[in-house]
Write a protein that holds these residues in place. Structure first.
Motif, PDB file in Angstrom:
ATOM      1  N   TRP A 244       0.826  -1.208   0.000  1.00 52.73           N
ATOM      2  CA  TRP A 244       0.000   0.000   0.000  1.00 52.73           C
ATOM      3  C   TRP A 244       0.863   1.264   0.000  1.00 52.73           C
ATOM      4  CZ3 TRP A 244      -4.584   0.996  -1.521  1.00 52.73           C
ATOM      5  CH2 TRP A 244      -5.192   2.211  -1.191  1.00 52.73           C
TER       6      TRP A 244
ATOM      7  N   SER B 264       0.701   3.983  -2.874  1.00 51.70           N
ATOM      8  CA  SER B 264       0.419   5.382  -2.562  1.00 51.70           C
ATOM      9  C   SER B 264       1.465   6.304  -3.165  1.00 51.70           C
ATOM     10  CB  SER B 264       0.365   5.583  -1.034  1.00 51.70           C
ATOM     11  OG  SER B 264      -0.652   4.796  -0.464  1.00 51.70           O
TER      12      SER B 264
ATOM     13  N   LYS C  98       0.908   9.307  -6.027  1.00 49.77           N
ATOM     14  CA  LYS C  98       1.010  10.612  -5.382  1.00 49.77           C
ATOM     15  C   LYS C  98       0.790  11.768  -6.349  1.00 49.77           C
ATOM     16  CE  LYS C  98       4.013  12.950  -2.049  1.00 49.77           C
ATOM     17  NZ  LYS C  98       5.331  12.904  -1.389  1.00 49.77           N
TER      18      LYS C  98
END
Length: 291
Positions: A165, A169, A173
């Motif tokens: 994760w 992420s 971004k």
């Protein structure tokens, strides 16, 4: 007029952020609730969660009249990280309690993102090193032998989930169309699911309760939850977004007590203070000070 708009925007951000954090914590509670008593096997839970999540995200894309799905920058690497996160998450919760699992994954996510900064050339000062050592010490304390220690296998799996994760992420971004990219990545995760189901076909186990919980996780707390989080991010800077996520393990632990009847041990409380406190030190150190 401008003041009213700011107040309305602030209230929306508070509401969206609260709902998103509850959704993130609820994922842990729902997954543990489904897997604790064998209402469904981890592979089937993951499959239903990702398929239903992909479905609701595609619906949301079309309802938003955003027709840029074919222009998405979603990638197979991101889809792979999403699959790693969701699969390891499910298998870890076979043996981990709700609060411990949430603490491990959210601590690992933050550490993964900090490690990425180090690899990119960022140099930490003494206060930041104290923060990272405190967080790592919290993980080590959590793993010390004892009745309240989590299973090593569950810890490793949830750590892998957090890394997945965290990388996912980081890759998303700079997304200009996060809802579309997420929908596309959910779709791209489906071939991985086919392979998983092929190898685990003989081990499949599910019930009506398990299926409903997996659908709840996929549609509400994942698909809609992520969408609400994107709405909240419009009113949060990166520091605020990092800090508020530290509340998720606390909410998840409370959910585990209320809905599953789990107990919060002194070890979990102490390690939580060390891990979240250390990460908070790292985050706060990045806030620019006025001269």
């Amino acid at each position: 007029m401008a003041q009213d708009q700011k107040r309305t925007s602030f209230i929306k951000t508070i509401v969206y952020t609260t709902l998103a954090l509850i959704a993130f914590a609820a994922n842990s509670v729902i997954c543990r609730l489904a897997l604790k008593d064998g209402a469904i096997d981890p592979g089937m839970f993951t499959s239903i969660r990702l398929v239903s999540g992909a479905t609701i995200l595609i619906v949301l894309v079309f309802l938003s009249k955003d027709r840029r799905l074919e222009k998405s920058k979603g990638s197979w690497t991101s889809a792979g990280m999403l699959f790693l996160y969701a699969t390891a998450f499910s298998y870890a919760y076979v043996s981990l309690e709700t609060g411990i699992g949430a603490l491990i994954i959210f601590g690992t996510v933050q550490i993964t993102m900090i490690a990425s900064s180090l690899i990119a050339g960022y140099r930490m000062n003494n206060m930041e090193w104290i923060g990272i050592l405190l967080a790592l010490g919290g993980f080590l304390y959590l793993l010390l032998p004892g009745a309240s220690a989590p299973s090593l296998g569950g810890f490793v799996l949830m750590t892998l989930s957090g890394i997945g994760w965290g990388v996912y992420s980081l890759r998303g971004k700079n997304s200009k169309h996060p809802l579309v990219d997420t929908a596309y990545n959910f779709l791209r995760s489906l071939p991985f699911l086919i392979l998983l189901l092929y190898f685990l076909a003989q081990e499949s186990n599910y019930s009506t309760k398990g299926i409903l919980l997996a659908l709840l996780s996929g549609i509400v707390t994942s698909g809609i939850g992520y969408t609400i989080w994107y709405a909240a991010l419009k009113g949060l800077n990166s520091i605020q977004a990092s800090i508020v996520q530290l509340l998720v393990p606390v909410i998840a632990a409370i959910g585990g007590v209320v809905f599953i009847g789990e107990l919060i041990s002194l070890r979990l409380m102490a390690s939580s203070l060390m891990i979240l406190g250390g990460i908070l030190l790292l985050i706060l150190k990045k806030i620019p000070t006025k001269k």
